[in-house]
Design a protein around this motif. Structure first.
Motif, PDB file in Angstrom:
ATOM      1  N   THR A 148       0.813  -1.220   0.000  1.00  0.00           N
ATOM      2  CA  THR A 148       0.000   0.000   0.000  1.00  0.00           C
ATOM      3  C   THR A 148       0.846   1.268   0.000  1.00  0.00           C
ATOM      4  OG1 THR A 148      -0.130  -0.058   2.419  1.00  0.00           O
ATOM      5  CG2 THR A 148      -1.906  -1.135   1.187  1.00  0.00           C
ATOM      6  N   GLU A 149       2.114   1.177   0.385  1.00  0.00           N
ATOM      7  CA  GLU A 149       3.002   2.335   0.406  1.00  0.00           C
ATOM      8  C   GLU A 149       4.379   1.939  -0.123  1.00  0.00           C
ATOM      9  OE1 GLU A 149       1.756   4.983   4.195  1.00  0.00           O
ATOM     10  OE2 GLU A 149       2.303   2.915   4.666  1.00  0.00           O
ATOM     11  N   VAL A 150       4.871   2.699  -1.072  1.00  0.00           N
ATOM     12  CA  VAL A 150       6.175   2.447  -1.672  1.00  0.00           C
ATOM     13  C   VAL A 150       7.111   3.593  -1.308  1.00  0.00           C
ATOM     14  CG1 VAL A 150       7.461   2.197  -3.831  1.00  0.00           C
ATOM     15  CG2 VAL A 150       5.201   1.127  -3.587  1.00  0.00           C
ATOM     16  N   VAL A 151       8.258   3.276  -0.702  1.00  0.00           N
ATOM     17  CA  VAL A 151       9.262   4.272  -0.338  1.00  0.00           C
ATOM     18  C   VAL A 151      10.520   3.989  -1.135  1.00  0.00           C
ATOM     19  CG1 VAL A 151      10.630   5.278   1.520  1.00  0.00           C
ATOM     20  CG2 VAL A 151       8.297   4.485   1.990  1.00  0.00           C
ATOM     21  N   ARG A 152      11.004   4.962  -1.879  1.00  0.00           N
ATOM     22  CA  ARG A 152      12.232   4.789  -2.663  1.00  0.00           C
ATOM     23  C   ARG A 152      12.851   6.137  -2.945  1.00  0.00           C
ATOM     24  NH1 ARG A 152       8.958   1.786  -7.425  1.00  0.00           N
ATOM     25  NH2 ARG A 152       7.706   3.497  -8.252  1.00  0.00           N
ATOM     26  N   GLY A 153      14.001   6.128  -3.621  1.00  0.00           N
ATOM     27  CA  GLY A 153      14.760   7.348  -3.851  1.00  0.00           C
ATOM     28  C   GLY A 153      14.102   8.278  -4.852  1.00  0.00           C
ATOM     29  N   GLU A 154      14.398   9.575  -4.722  1.00  0.00           N
ATOM     30  CA  GLU A 154      13.799  10.568  -5.602  1.00  0.00           C
ATOM     31  C   GLU A 154      14.268  10.446  -7.047  1.00  0.00           C
ATOM     32  OE1 GLU A 154      14.837  14.308  -3.921  1.00  0.00           O
ATOM     33  OE2 GLU A 154      16.978  14.127  -4.348  1.00  0.00           O
ATOM     34  N   ASP A 155      15.342   9.690  -7.282  1.00  0.00           N
ATOM     35  CA  ASP A 155      15.798   9.472  -8.648  1.00  0.00           C
ATOM     36  C   ASP A 155      14.845   8.561  -9.427  1.00  0.00           C
ATOM     37  OD1 ASP A 155      16.654   7.458  -6.813  1.00  0.00           O
ATOM     38  OD2 ASP A 155      18.012   6.650  -8.345  1.00  0.00           O
ATOM     39  N   LEU A 156      13.878   7.940  -8.744  1.00  0.00           N
ATOM     40  CA  LEU A 156      12.936   7.041  -9.400  1.00  0.00           C
ATOM     41  C   LEU A 156      11.558   7.674  -9.611  1.00  0.00           C
ATOM     42  CD1 LEU A 156      13.857   3.688  -7.615  1.00  0.00           C
ATOM     43  CD2 LEU A 156      14.397   4.369  -9.957  1.00  0.00           C
ATOM     44  N   LEU A 157      11.468   8.987  -9.473  1.00  0.00           N
ATOM     45  CA  LEU A 157      10.187   9.662  -9.693  1.00  0.00           C
ATOM     46  C   LEU A 157       9.646   9.419 -11.104  1.00  0.00           C
ATOM     47  CD1 LEU A 157      10.539  13.092  -7.871  1.00  0.00           C
ATOM     48  CD2 LEU A 157       8.518  11.617  -7.784  1.00  0.00           C
ATOM     49  N   ARG A 158      10.513   9.513 -12.093  1.00  0.00           N
ATOM     50  CA  ARG A 158      10.071   9.301 -13.471  1.00  0.00           C
ATOM     51  C   ARG A 158       9.644   7.847 -13.678  1.00  0.00           C
ATOM     52  NH1 ARG A 158      14.003  11.545 -15.531  1.00  0.00           N
ATOM     53  NH2 ARG A 158      13.140  13.596 -15.932  1.00  0.00           N
ATOM     54  N   SER A 159      10.322   6.923 -12.995  1.00  0.00           N
ATOM     55  CA  SER A 159       9.932   5.517 -13.064  1.00  0.00           C
ATOM     56  C   SER A 159       8.545   5.313 -12.468  1.00  0.00           C
ATOM     57  CB  SER A 159      10.951   4.646 -12.323  1.00  0.00           C
ATOM     58  OG  SER A 159      12.196   4.639 -12.993  1.00  0.00           O
ATOM     59  N   THR A 160       8.223   6.064 -11.428  1.00  0.00           N
ATOM     60  CA  THR A 160       6.896   5.960 -10.827  1.00  0.00           C
ATOM     61  C   THR A 160       5.818   6.397 -11.803  1.00  0.00           C
ATOM     62  OG1 THR A 160       7.764   6.278  -8.586  1.00  0.00           O
ATOM     63  CG2 THR A 160       5.436   6.770  -8.932  1.00  0.00           C
ATOM     64  N   ALA A 161       6.090   7.437 -12.585  1.00  0.00           N
ATOM     65  CA  ALA A 161       5.129   7.868 -13.603  1.00  0.00           C
ATOM     66  C   ALA A 161       4.905   6.757 -14.629  1.00  0.00           C
ATOM     67  CB  ALA A 161       5.630   9.138 -14.289  1.00  0.00           C
ATOM     68  N   ARG A 162       5.976   6.098 -15.054  1.00  0.00           N
ATOM     69  CA  ARG A 162       5.837   4.980 -15.990  1.00  0.00           C
ATOM     70  C   ARG A 162       4.999   3.869 -15.363  1.00  0.00           C
ATOM     71  NH1 ARG A 162      11.723   5.760 -16.331  1.00  0.00           N
ATOM     72  NH2 ARG A 162      12.301   6.720 -18.311  1.00  0.00           N
ATOM     73  N   GLN A 163       5.306   3.558 -14.115  1.00  0.00           N
ATOM     74  CA  GLN A 163       4.626   2.440 -13.466  1.00  0.00           C
ATOM     75  C   GLN A 163       3.148   2.729 -13.226  1.00  0.00           C
ATOM     76  OE1 GLN A 163       7.016   1.271 -10.059  1.00  0.00           O
ATOM     77  NE2 GLN A 163       8.847   1.181 -11.338  1.00  0.00           N
ATOM     78  N   ARG A 164       2.782   3.990 -13.084  1.00  0.00           N
ATOM     79  CA  ARG A 164       1.363   4.324 -12.957  1.00  0.00           C
ATOM     80  C   ARG A 164       0.596   3.930 -14.220  1.00  0.00           C
ATOM     81  NH1 ARG A 164      -0.714   9.524 -12.043  1.00  0.00           N
ATOM     82  NH2 ARG A 164      -2.515   8.368 -11.292  1.00  0.00           N
ATOM     83  N   LEU A 165       1.252   4.042 -15.380  1.00  0.00           N
ATOM     84  CA  LEU A 165       0.617   3.624 -16.625  1.00  0.00           C
ATOM     85  C   LEU A 165       0.407   2.109 -16.640  1.00  0.00           C
ATOM     86  CD1 LEU A 165       2.539   5.822 -19.233  1.00  0.00           C
ATOM     87  CD2 LEU A 165       0.187   6.121 -18.424  1.00  0.00           C
ATOM     88  N   LEU A 166       1.406   1.369 -16.166  1.00  0.00           N
ATOM     89  CA  LEU A 166       1.269  -0.087 -16.106  1.00  0.00           C
ATOM     90  C   LEU A 166       0.171  -0.499 -15.136  1.00  0.00           C
ATOM     91  CD1 LEU A 166       4.967  -1.372 -16.115  1.00  0.00           C
ATOM     92  CD2 LEU A 166       3.261  -1.641 -17.914  1.00  0.00           C
ATOM     93  N   ILE A 167       0.135   0.152 -13.980  1.00  0.00           N
ATOM     94  CA  ILE A 167      -0.887  -0.153 -12.976  1.00  0.00           C
ATOM     95  C   ILE A 167      -2.282   0.054 -13.562  1.00  0.00           C
ATOM     96  CG2 ILE A 167      -1.901   0.676 -10.813  1.00  0.00           C
ATOM     97  CD1 ILE A 167       0.989   1.231  -9.862  1.00  0.00           C
ATOM     98  N   ARG A 168      -2.454   1.143 -14.284  1.00  0.00           N
ATOM     99  CA  ARG A 168      -3.755   1.428 -14.896  1.00  0.00           C
ATOM    100  C   ARG A 168      -4.105   0.400 -15.957  1.00  0.00           C
ATOM    101  NH1 ARG A 168      -4.097   7.157 -17.653  1.00  0.00           N
ATOM    102  NH2 ARG A 168      -2.928   6.087 -19.287  1.00  0.00           N
ATOM    103  N   ALA A 169      -3.131   0.040 -16.793  1.00  0.00           N
ATOM    104  CA  ALA A 169      -3.390  -0.912 -17.868  1.00  0.00           C
ATOM    105  C   ALA A 169      -3.715  -2.303 -17.335  1.00  0.00           C
ATOM    106  CB  ALA A 169      -2.178  -0.980 -18.800  1.00  0.00           C
ATOM    107  N   LEU A 170      -3.116  -2.672 -16.203  1.00  0.00           N
ATOM    108  CA  LEU A 170      -3.333  -4.000 -15.632  1.00  0.00           C
ATOM    109  C   LEU A 170      -4.494  -4.031 -14.642  1.00  0.00           C
ATOM    110  CD1 LEU A 170       0.419  -4.936 -15.094  1.00  0.00           C
ATOM    111  CD2 LEU A 170      -1.155  -6.023 -16.720  1.00  0.00           C
ATOM    112  N   GLY A 171      -5.049  -2.859 -14.329  1.00  0.00           N
ATOM    113  CA  GLY A 171      -6.181  -2.807 -13.418  1.00  0.00           C
ATOM    114  C   GLY A 171      -5.825  -3.066 -11.970  1.00  0.00           C
ATOM    115  N   PHE A 172      -4.606  -2.723 -11.573  1.00  0.00           N
ATOM    116  CA  PHE A 172      -4.162  -2.948 -10.203  1.00  0.00           C
ATOM    117  C   PHE A 172      -4.499  -1.743  -9.325  1.00  0.00           C
ATOM    118  CE2 PHE A 172      -0.415  -5.777 -11.767  1.00  0.00           C
ATOM    119  CZ  PHE A 172      -1.291  -6.842 -11.924  1.00  0.00           C
ATOM    120  N   PRO A 173      -4.662  -1.947  -8.021  1.00  0.00           N
ATOM    121  CA  PRO A 173      -4.797  -0.802  -7.102  1.00  0.00           C
ATOM    122  C   PRO A 173      -3.468  -0.060  -7.011  1.00  0.00           C
ATOM    123  CG  PRO A 173      -4.654  -2.852  -5.871  1.00  0.00           C
ATOM    124  CD  PRO A 173      -4.778  -3.243  -7.312  1.00  0.00           C
ATOM    125  N   GLU A 174      -3.528   1.256  -6.888  1.00  0.00           N
ATOM    126  CA  GLU A 174      -2.298   2.055  -6.864  1.00  0.00           C
ATOM    127  C   GLU A 174      -1.870   2.349  -5.430  1.00  0.00           C
ATOM    128  OE1 GLU A 174      -0.673   6.383  -8.462  1.00  0.00           O
ATOM    129  OE2 GLU A 174      -2.306   5.353  -9.514  1.00  0.00           O
TER     130      GLU A 174
END
Length: 215
Positions: free
Chosen positions: A138-164
């Motif tokens: 339910t909560e993901v903690v990681r480095g600020e260098d992965l902010l752009r990766s989080t944006a990418r992963q939000r697209l995957l989460i939406r496409a797969l129908g997963f809770p964010e």
């Protein structure tokens, strides 16, 4: 986890290939991904200005088909990567619990990204999204260098129908020049610093000084 077990195993990624393959198949059938034969060298050669500081340069679209498809026409997967097709111009907002609202634009801040590698393994993006969903994170903690990766992963989460999950990106420990400390650059780990006798309080003070100096 892998050392204590639990209800969401297996916890070793090497034993979770079936989960990743199912997610890949779901994305393929929905037309979200397409095969790509470009190497990293090919991509860099076709870029005028690779995105500074990003581990994955913006893909120039060399293998992107004009229309979305299922990829059924691909007979084999040898030496083929699979990329997630982003909607150019779409704004992705990351509401970070530490850094606040951050907005990234698909096609500008990042392009079509790899979800399945040429060596037959899932990418970090796909594995992270699938594992987080399967393990009810339910909560993901990681480095600020992965902010752009989080944006990418939000697209995957939406496409797969997963809770964010909620996200918190924390500052990085940097050296005197402002460069982030990383194992690949020979930087010492927290374990190594502890072995040298530094206390947790001393390491936190060191991190604070280095981050202030890099602003």
């Amino acid at each position: 986890g892998p050392d204590v077990g639990g209800p969401y195993g297996p916890y070793d990624q090497s034993a979770r290939s079936g989960f990743y393959r199912l997610a890949w198949e779901t994305l393929r059938r929905a037309g979200h991904i397409y095969p790509c034969r470009c190497s990293r060298k090919d991509i860099l050669a076709n870029l005028n200005a690779p995105h500074e500081g990003d581990d994955e340069p913006v893909y120039p679209g060399t293998c992107r088909p004009e229309e979305r498809g299922s990829g059924d026409e691909v007979e084999g997967v040898e030496n083929v990567a699979w990329r997630f097709r982003v909607s150019d111009g779409e704004s992705l907002t990351v509401n970070d619990l530490n850094l606040g609202k951050r907005v990234f634009v698909a096609g500008a801040d990042f392009g079509d990204f790899v979800v399945w590698r040429r060596d037959g393994l899932p990418s970090y993006h796909l594995a992270a999204v699938v594992d987080d969903a399967a393990m009810c994170i339910t909560e993901v903690v990681r480095g600020e260098d992965l902010l752009r990766s989080t944006a990418r992963q939000r697209l995957l989460i939406r496409a797969l129908g997963f809770p964010e999950p909620a996200y918190l990106h924390c500052p990085l420990v940097r050296d005197e020049s402002g460069r982030r400390l990383a194992k690949r650059d020979g930087a010492m780990s927290l374990r190594a610093l502890r072995a040298r006798g530094l206390s947790i309080r001393e390491m936190l003070a060191l991190a604070a000084v280095r981050n202030v100096g890099s602003d």
